[in-house]
Write a protein that holds these residues in place. Structure first.
Motif, PDB file in Angstrom:
ATOM      1  N   LEU A 242      -0.806 -15.632 -16.463  1.00  0.00           N
ATOM      2  CA  LEU A 242      -2.024 -14.942 -16.047  1.00  0.00           C
ATOM      3  C   LEU A 242      -1.979 -14.564 -14.573  1.00  0.00           C
ATOM      4  N   TRP A 243      -2.853 -13.627 -14.229  1.00  0.00           N
ATOM      5  CA  TRP A 243      -3.090 -13.277 -12.830  1.00  0.00           C
ATOM      6  C   TRP A 243      -4.437 -13.856 -12.427  1.00  0.00           C
ATOM      7  N   TYR A 244      -4.497 -14.346 -11.180  1.00  0.00           N
ATOM      8  CA  TYR A 244      -5.731 -14.917 -10.651  1.00  0.00           C
ATOM      9  C   TYR A 244      -6.204 -14.093  -9.462  1.00  0.00           C
ATOM     10  N   LEU A 245      -7.482 -14.221  -9.178  1.00  0.00           N
ATOM     11  CA  LEU A 245      -8.053 -13.581  -8.002  1.00  0.00           C
ATOM     12  C   LEU A 245      -8.234 -14.639  -6.922  1.00  0.00           C
ATOM     13  N   GLU A 246      -7.472 -14.515  -5.853  1.00  0.00           N
ATOM     14  CA  GLU A 246      -7.571 -15.428  -4.717  1.00  0.00           C
ATOM     15  C   GLU A 246      -8.129 -14.623  -3.549  1.00  0.00           C
ATOM     16  N   ASN A 247      -9.424 -14.873  -3.229  1.00  0.00           N
ATOM     17  CA  ASN A 247     -10.103 -14.077  -2.198  1.00  0.00           C
ATOM     18  C   ASN A 247     -10.022 -12.589  -2.516  1.00  0.00           C
ATOM     19  N   ASP A 248     -10.244 -12.270  -3.790  1.00  0.00           N
ATOM     20  CA  ASP A 248     -10.252 -10.902  -4.302  1.00  0.00           C
ATOM     21  C   ASP A 248      -8.882 -10.236  -4.257  1.00  0.00           C
ATOM     22  N   LYS A 249      -7.855 -11.063  -4.129  1.00  0.00           N
ATOM     23  CA  LYS A 249      -6.484 -10.555  -4.138  1.00  0.00           C
ATOM     24  C   LYS A 249      -5.781 -11.048  -5.400  1.00  0.00           C
ATOM     25  N   ARG A 503      12.955 -10.442  -4.595  1.00  0.00           N
ATOM     26  CA  ARG A 503      14.248  -9.777  -4.713  1.00  0.00           C
ATOM     27  C   ARG A 503      14.242  -8.718  -5.815  1.00  0.00           C
ATOM     28  N   LEU A 504      13.483  -8.965  -6.871  1.00  0.00           N
ATOM     29  CA  LEU A 504      13.423  -8.044  -8.002  1.00  0.00           C
ATOM     30  C   LEU A 504      12.410  -6.909  -7.817  1.00  0.00           C
ATOM     31  N   GLY A 505      11.793  -6.838  -6.649  1.00  0.00           N
ATOM     32  CA  GLY A 505      10.805  -5.794  -6.400  1.00  0.00           C
ATOM     33  C   GLY A 505       9.384  -6.251  -6.592  1.00  0.00           C
ATOM     34  N   GLY A 506       9.174  -7.567  -6.534  1.00  0.00           N
ATOM     35  CA  GLY A 506       7.859  -8.120  -6.791  1.00  0.00           C
ATOM     36  C   GLY A 506       6.787  -7.701  -5.809  1.00  0.00           C
ATOM     37  N   ASP A 507       7.170  -7.439  -4.555  1.00  0.00           N
ATOM     38  CA  ASP A 507       6.161  -7.013  -3.570  1.00  0.00           C
ATOM     39  C   ASP A 507       5.486  -5.719  -4.025  1.00  0.00           C
ATOM     40  N   ASN A 508       6.294  -4.803  -4.537  1.00  0.00           N
ATOM     41  CA  ASN A 508       5.730  -3.541  -5.016  1.00  0.00           C
ATOM     42  C   ASN A 508       4.868  -3.769  -6.254  1.00  0.00           C
ATOM     43  N   VAL A 509       5.306  -4.659  -7.121  1.00  0.00           N
ATOM     44  CA  VAL A 509       4.524  -4.987  -8.319  1.00  0.00           C
ATOM     45  C   VAL A 509       3.181  -5.584  -7.918  1.00  0.00           C
ATOM     46  N   ASP A 510       3.182  -6.503  -6.952  1.00  0.00           N
ATOM     47  CA  ASP A 510       1.934  -7.103  -6.489  1.00  0.00           C
ATOM     48  C   ASP A 510       0.993  -6.032  -5.940  1.00  0.00           C
ATOM     49  N   LYS A 511       1.557  -5.075  -5.203  1.00  0.00           N
ATOM     50  CA  LYS A 511       0.751  -3.989  -4.642  1.00  0.00           C
ATOM     51  C   LYS A 511       0.140  -3.139  -5.756  1.00  0.00           C
TER      52      LYS A 511
END
Length: 524
Positions: A242-249, A503-511
């Motif tokens: 699951l994805w969670y909302l941490e301070n609306d993030k 490494r797998l491009g997760g920063d872009n996925v998070d964005k």
């Protein structure tokens, strides 16, 4: 261990045999092909539709196969549609459907429980919108949707309806659960644990203090089924699926700080031998099950309904007292165990299907009361009605003939009350004893709300691709943490998980996940 694994709650039959199937024809509903030889007139050929069915290995050999059995024959006879069932092994269902789609051999209708997968099929162009079909061909299902507007968000992509579904009953919303040997607690003078520290103390006592009184060091703190990791994750509000909302993030569950505690607990359970260390290679959890049913485990991390395991335990250890255990609190608070979203099976239409009218006709037939006979079988043979509730006549007969039946009811309106179980159960002593405990277990499973910050996960191609590459790496890292002794700790594990994701491009996925949330859910 993830979302799609909940669906073992459907083993609602077991000893209670509350799954059904009405009488079936002997001809199996064969197609009525054109025949002009006898009287010179044409007989209309039955409409045909094909659909997947999850193969859980529950059809006894003398019952037939997942393609042809008493349930499939009944549906063909009574619905007026020749339905071809295409089995997909439960543990490899999406892989099998992908293979069928790629080969151009996928059935007309496909279903699973995960909306993420259906979104992937939509992005691939493998399925089609169904609004026009429902409007043109449906009556009963169309009316059902109007009565259940809460299902609408789960059926749509890009403003169009791609999914047919029905509402889960409370027994299907409840999923993960814990059980504990009350007789062991009593013998050792222990109270029911309410915190994680207390639970660990109890499991250590179950391992070390000979609770079964046989003078041997052969008991364990806990055993479990495939829900083990998910249960631990839920108690820390850090579910990896699951994805969670941490301070609306938006933050994926296994990248929260709380997930470090998940890994630490799983490692401690392994290092202290509170669980059987061979579970790492016990892929079907059969040894874990044996530990419970032979009376060698004090806590069982599993599902809210464990009718078959309970029966076997009582047959092997008649004095055992297994009772439901509420999730315990952690330093982060108290959270419920995994509960399913309100939409049940998610059914999609193959873009290449030949007869959408037949598909909608099947859905109409199923939702319009016929699901009951598919689930519960033949009155007078499998059940008798008591105050409108189907009571099993013979638990063992129903276990054999109907255990596999519920999933053929791809749409249904089944939602039992806790007090119904005692009525539905067979009259033998174990069935009646379990029925009362089952009702209590359902209440316990629903007592504490499962933390689900958003109704469903984000879906977009970059996420799917990255998650596919990340999953096996995450499993490898977590196995090292759990089994690697002092060489790998939980902090190292969470650092490695985040590193591999990046490494797998997760920063872009998070964005992109954050953008998806703000576009689709924030403020709505």
């Amino acid at each position: 261990m993830m979302l799609h694994k909940k669906h073992m709650a459907l083993m609602l039959a077991g000893a209670l045999a509350i799954v059904p199937i009405a009488a079936c024809s002997t001809d199996g509903g064969d197609n009525k092909k054109t025949d002009t030889a006898a009287n010179g007139t044409d007989k209309k050929k039955k409409q045909e539709v094909s659909i997947t069915i999850l193969d859980r290995g529950q059809v006894a050999s003398d019952e037939g196969t997942y393609e042809s059995n008493r349930v499939t024959k009944y549906i063909n006879e009574k619905s007026g549609i020749n339905v071809k069932w295409v089995p997909v092994v439960r543990t490899q269902s999406t892989q099998k459907m992908n293979t069928l789609i790629a080969a151009g051999e996928a059935p007309d209708l496909m279903w699973e429980f995960g909306r993420d997968y259906m979104s992937t099929l939509k992005d691939q162009g493998a399925i089609q919108p169904i609004d026009d079909y429902i409007e043109k061909y449906s009556t009963s299902y169309k009316n059902y949707l109007k009565a259940h507007p809460e299902l609408k968000p789960y059926t749509m992509f890009d403003g169009k309806t791609y999914i047919a579904t029905s509402a889960r009953g409370v027994d299907a919303i409840a999923n993960h659960a814990m059980w504990i040997r009350q007789d062991w607690l009593d013998k050792l003078g222990l109270k029911t644990p309410t915190t994680m520290d207390e639970l660990m103390t109890v499991m250590r006592a179950f391992k070390d203090k000979d609770p079964d009184g046989n003078g041997k060091n052969d008991t364990l703190g806990a055993a479990f089924n495939f829900n083990y990791n998910g249960i631990v994750q839920a108690m820390f509000a850090a579910h990896s699926g699951l994805w969670y909302l941490e301070n609306d993030k938006m933050v994926k569950g296994n990248f929260t700080d709380r997930y470090t505690d998940v890994l630490s607990l799983l490692k401690t359970m392994f290092d202290e031998s509170l669980v059987d260390k061979e579970y790492i290679t016990d892929k079907n959890y059969q040894k874990e099950r044996q530990l419970l049913v032979t009376g060698k485990a004090g806590v069982y991390f599993s599902s809210w309904n464990i009718a078959a395991e309970y029966r076997e335990l009582k047959q092997n250890v008649p004095d055992a007292k297994l009772v439901p255990l509420e999730p315990v609190s952690t330093k982060y608070g108290k959270f419920g165990l995994f509960q399913e979203p309100p939409a049940n099976k998610l059914i999609v239409f193959n873009k290449n299907m030949k007869d959408p009218e037949a598909a909608v006709k099947l859905l109409d037939w199923m939702i319009d009361k016929n699901w009951f006979d598919v689930r519960f079988g033949q009155e007078g043979v499998h059940y008798k009605l008591v105050n409108g509730v189907p009571q099993a006549i013979d638990a063992e007969k129903n276990k054999k003939e109907l255990l596999y039946a519920p999933e053929y009811a791809v749409l249904d309106q089944y939602s039992p009350k806790p007090e119904d179980f005692a009525v539905m159960a067979a009259q033998d002593a174990i069935s009646q004893e379990y029925a009362k405990i089952q009702g209590e277990s359902l209440k316990v499973a629903m007592k504490n709300k499962f933390r689900r910050d958003i109704p469903f996960n984000p879906t977009f191609p970059e996420l799917s691709e990255t998650a596919t590459a990340f999953t096996p790496l995450a499993e490898e890292i977590e196995t090292k943490v759990i089994t690697g002794g002092n060489q790998y700790n939980a902090s190292w594990g969470i650092e490695q998980l985040r590193k591999e994701w990046k490494r797998l491009g997760g920063d872009n996925v998070d964005k992109l996940a954050q953008q998806w949330y703000e576009k689709n859910l924030k403020g709505k």
